[in-house]
Design an enzyme around this catalytic site. Structure first.
Site, PDB file in Angstrom:
ATOM      1  N   GLY A  53       6.528 -21.622   3.524  1.00 51.67           N
ATOM      2  CA  GLY A  53       7.568 -20.813   2.914  1.00 51.67           C
ATOM      3  C   GLY A  53       8.216 -21.377   1.658  1.00 51.67           C
ATOM      4  O   GLY A  53       9.294 -20.936   1.280  1.00 51.67           O
ATOM      5  N   TRP A  55       7.259 -21.000  -1.491  1.00 48.40           N
ATOM      6  CA  TRP A  55       7.327 -19.983  -2.555  1.00 48.40           C
ATOM      7  C   TRP A  55       8.449 -18.989  -2.223  1.00 48.40           C
ATOM      8  O   TRP A  55       9.173 -18.548  -3.098  1.00 48.40           O
ATOM      9  CB  TRP A  55       5.986 -19.253  -2.702  1.00 48.40           C
ATOM     10  CG  TRP A  55       4.961 -20.058  -3.469  1.00 48.40           C
ATOM     11  CD1 TRP A  55       4.937 -21.424  -3.613  1.00 48.40           C
ATOM     12  CD2 TRP A  55       3.847 -19.575  -4.216  1.00 48.40           C
ATOM     13  NE1 TRP A  55       3.874 -21.806  -4.384  1.00 48.40           N
ATOM     14  CE2 TRP A  55       3.181 -20.699  -4.769  1.00 48.40           C
ATOM     15  CE3 TRP A  55       3.319 -18.312  -4.465  1.00 48.40           C
ATOM     16  CZ2 TRP A  55       2.026 -20.579  -5.557  1.00 48.40           C
ATOM     17  CZ3 TRP A  55       2.182 -18.190  -5.250  1.00 48.40           C
ATOM     18  CH2 TRP A  55       1.545 -19.304  -5.785  1.00 48.40           C
ATOM     19  N   ASP A 117       2.168 -14.124   6.621  1.00 47.41           N
ATOM     20  CA  ASP A 117       1.221 -15.226   6.877  1.00 47.41           C
ATOM     21  C   ASP A 117       0.638 -15.071   8.279  1.00 47.41           C
ATOM     22  O   ASP A 117       1.247 -14.458   9.166  1.00 47.41           O
ATOM     23  CB  ASP A 117       1.906 -16.591   6.755  1.00 47.41           C
ATOM     24  CG  ASP A 117       0.882 -17.712   6.497  1.00 47.41           C
ATOM     25  OD1 ASP A 117       0.778 -18.152   5.333  1.00 47.41           O
ATOM     26  OD2 ASP A 117       0.179 -18.127   7.445  1.00 47.41           O
ATOM     27  N   ASP A 133      -2.510 -10.784   9.329  1.00 49.10           N
ATOM     28  CA  ASP A 133      -3.699 -11.225   8.597  1.00 49.10           C
ATOM     29  C   ASP A 133      -3.866 -10.323   7.369  1.00 49.10           C
ATOM     30  O   ASP A 133      -4.021  -9.104   7.519  1.00 49.10           O
ATOM     31  CB  ASP A 133      -4.902 -11.083   9.550  1.00 49.10           C
ATOM     32  CG  ASP A 133      -6.199 -11.523   8.909  1.00 49.10           C
ATOM     33  OD1 ASP A 133      -6.224 -11.720   7.679  1.00 49.10           O
ATOM     34  OD2 ASP A 133      -7.192 -11.666   9.650  1.00 49.10           O
ATOM     35  N   ASP A 170      -0.779 -17.220  -2.297  1.00 53.44           N
ATOM     36  CA  ASP A 170      -1.169 -18.643  -2.366  1.00 53.44           C
ATOM     37  C   ASP A 170      -2.153 -18.928  -1.242  1.00 53.44           C
ATOM     38  O   ASP A 170      -2.198 -20.019  -0.690  1.00 53.44           O
ATOM     39  CB  ASP A 170       0.112 -19.491  -2.226  1.00 53.44           C
ATOM     40  CG  ASP A 170      -0.118 -20.959  -2.536  1.00 53.44           C
ATOM     41  OD1 ASP A 170      -1.084 -21.269  -3.243  1.00 53.44           O
ATOM     42  OD2 ASP A 170       0.678 -21.794  -2.066  1.00 53.44           O
ATOM     43  N   LYS A 210      -3.822 -17.585  -6.038  1.00 56.63           N
ATOM     44  CA  LYS A 210      -4.611 -18.812  -6.086  1.00 56.63           C
ATOM     45  C   LYS A 210      -6.097 -18.461  -6.135  1.00 56.63           C
ATOM     46  O   LYS A 210      -6.553 -17.550  -5.437  1.00 56.63           O
ATOM     47  CB  LYS A 210      -4.316 -19.634  -4.824  1.00 56.63           C
ATOM     48  CG  LYS A 210      -5.263 -20.786  -4.702  1.00 56.63           C
ATOM     49  CD  LYS A 210      -4.757 -22.006  -4.059  1.00 56.63           C
ATOM     50  CE  LYS A 210      -4.153 -21.978  -2.702  1.00 56.63           C
ATOM     51  NZ  LYS A 210      -3.212 -23.072  -2.553  1.00 56.63           N
TER      52      LYS A 210
END
Ligand code: SAM
Length: 377
Positions: A53, A55, A117, A133, A170, A210
């Site tokens: 967490g 970000w 997440d 997911d 990310d 990312k």
């Protein structure tokens, strides 16, 4: 290896604990923001693959608590303005000195941040956390409902009625060490993030994700270039130079006319977007080559070529970001006098390796009774 040696080896790991960030990744987002001014005018954000967490913490500090940021972006803008005016023969110094500095930031109104997440995430004030997911189609109605409580989950719409300004991702899989497999799984996460972003972003919005720079990453750049005006590959200084990790920063979302995001037929290996005016319209950039006297070939990116039929790839511009005086993520740093190693701010809530650690402890630790080849009960 002791905690303090990791503090020394990785300055960002130590700084994260000192500044209260849950992970060193916070610095990557902060350094990306220094270059791209990501949060200007932003109130609605989706943070994909967000645990533990850090970000979301950056988002919370800037958007909800109103901490001041953007000094570097403002200084760059001021400098560019100064050069522009001087070139135009005007008094650049005077005009640039009149450029308003970033105002003391204030908490913003009507902020909505949704973090997703696979792992549970410890709560953060003002942030809606979902355990889901991002590659699964059922995640989109969850996200749409979190963004807008009036969303009717029985409806077949996959578009956000109140779209968002910024989607961050990310995402990283558990790295196996098998290079090609890791790059493949990472690319699947990226396509999933992009498909979610296409459903919820507003025109003009920004997508940051990312990437692992593998050999097929050009297809992704070309696809992104169809739906975003700006596509840049950025490497923050806090991301280790030795890692293939980088971040793709896509600005000004401008879906082609008639484009509909679809999770039944998502973008990725199976579906490729065609440029509405034909692929020849995708700006292609090929490096210009200059042979120097010392025999070194200099490559300069940026020359545009629109000659049809030329077999050249579109190369996304690459930008290293973060102040040059910032810590080098690959170096070992001297610890300050009297340094005390701190505990991590937020240890993982349910790490997948917890059971293995417990079993190892029971067996007397790493060098205890376990032998190579022992299988945990
Ligand atoms: N940005 C985070 C922060 O600042 O704390 C760090 C993210 S960490 C590098 C990568 C995260 O991706 C992990 O927490 C992992 O659980 C998550 N992840 C991997 N695959 C995922 C998936 N399919 N759906 C959701 N999250 C996923």
């Amino acid at each position: 290896m002791g905690k303090s040696s990791k503090d020394k080896r990785d300055a960002y790991y130590r700084l994260a604990k000192e500044q209260g960030w849950r992970a060193r990744s916070a610095f990557k987002l902060l350094q990306l923001d220094e270059e791209f001014n990501l949060f200007e005018g932003v109130t609605r954000v989706v943070d994909l693959c967000a645990a533990p967490g850090s970000w979301s913490q950056v988002l919370s500090r800037i958007l909800i608590q109103g901490q001041r940021v953007g000094r570097k972006a403002w200084e760059d803008k001021r400098y560019k303005e100064l050069l522009r005016l001087r070139e135009a023969g005007q008094d650049g110094d005077k005009a640039a000195s009149e450029l308003e500095p970033p105002t003391e930031a204030k908490p913003r109104k009507n902020v909505k941040i949704v973090a997703i997440d696979l792992q549970p995430m410890s709560p953060l004030e003002g942030i809606t956390c979902l355990k889901a997911d991002i590659t699964h189609p059922t995640t989109i109605p969850l996200l749409l409902k979190a963004l807008d409580p009036d969303y009717d989950s029985s409806s077949s719409s996959t578009e956000a009625s109140h779209p968002v300004d910024l989607v961050l991702s990310d995402g990283a899989p558990d790295v196996t060490g098998l290079h090609d497999l890791d790059i493949y799984v990472q690319s699947q996460l990226l396509w999933a993030a992009l498909n979610l972003a296409l459903c919820v972003l507003k025109p003009g919005g920004t997508f940051v994700a990312k990437i692992f720079r593998g050999k097929d990453v050009d297809l992704l750049y070309a696809q992104l270039k169809i739906v975003f005006e700006g596509v840049t590959v950025a490497k923050p200084r806090s991301s280790r130079a030795s890692s293939v990790e980088a971040f793709i920063v896509c600005t000004n979302f401008r879906p082609p006319k008639g484009f509909k995001a679809s999770l039944d037929n998502p973008l990725g290996a199976g579906r490729k977007l065609e440029h509405p005016l034909g692929d020849a319209q995708i700006p292609r950039t090929q490096p210009s080559r200059t042979l120097r006297e010392d025999g070194i070939v200099e490559l300069e990116l940026g020359s545009e070529s629109e000659e049809e039929g030329e077999d050249i790839r579109w190369i996304a511009p690459f930008l290293a970001c973060g102040d040059l005086s910032a810590y080098d993520a690959d170096a070992s740093h001297k610890l300050p006098e009297g340094h005390v190693s701190l505990d991590p701010v937020q240890p993982p809530t349910a790490p997948p390796y917890r059971r293995a650690l417990e079993e190892r402890k029971k067996m007397g630790g790493a060098y205890g009774k376990t032998k190579l080849g022992d299988v945990l009960p």
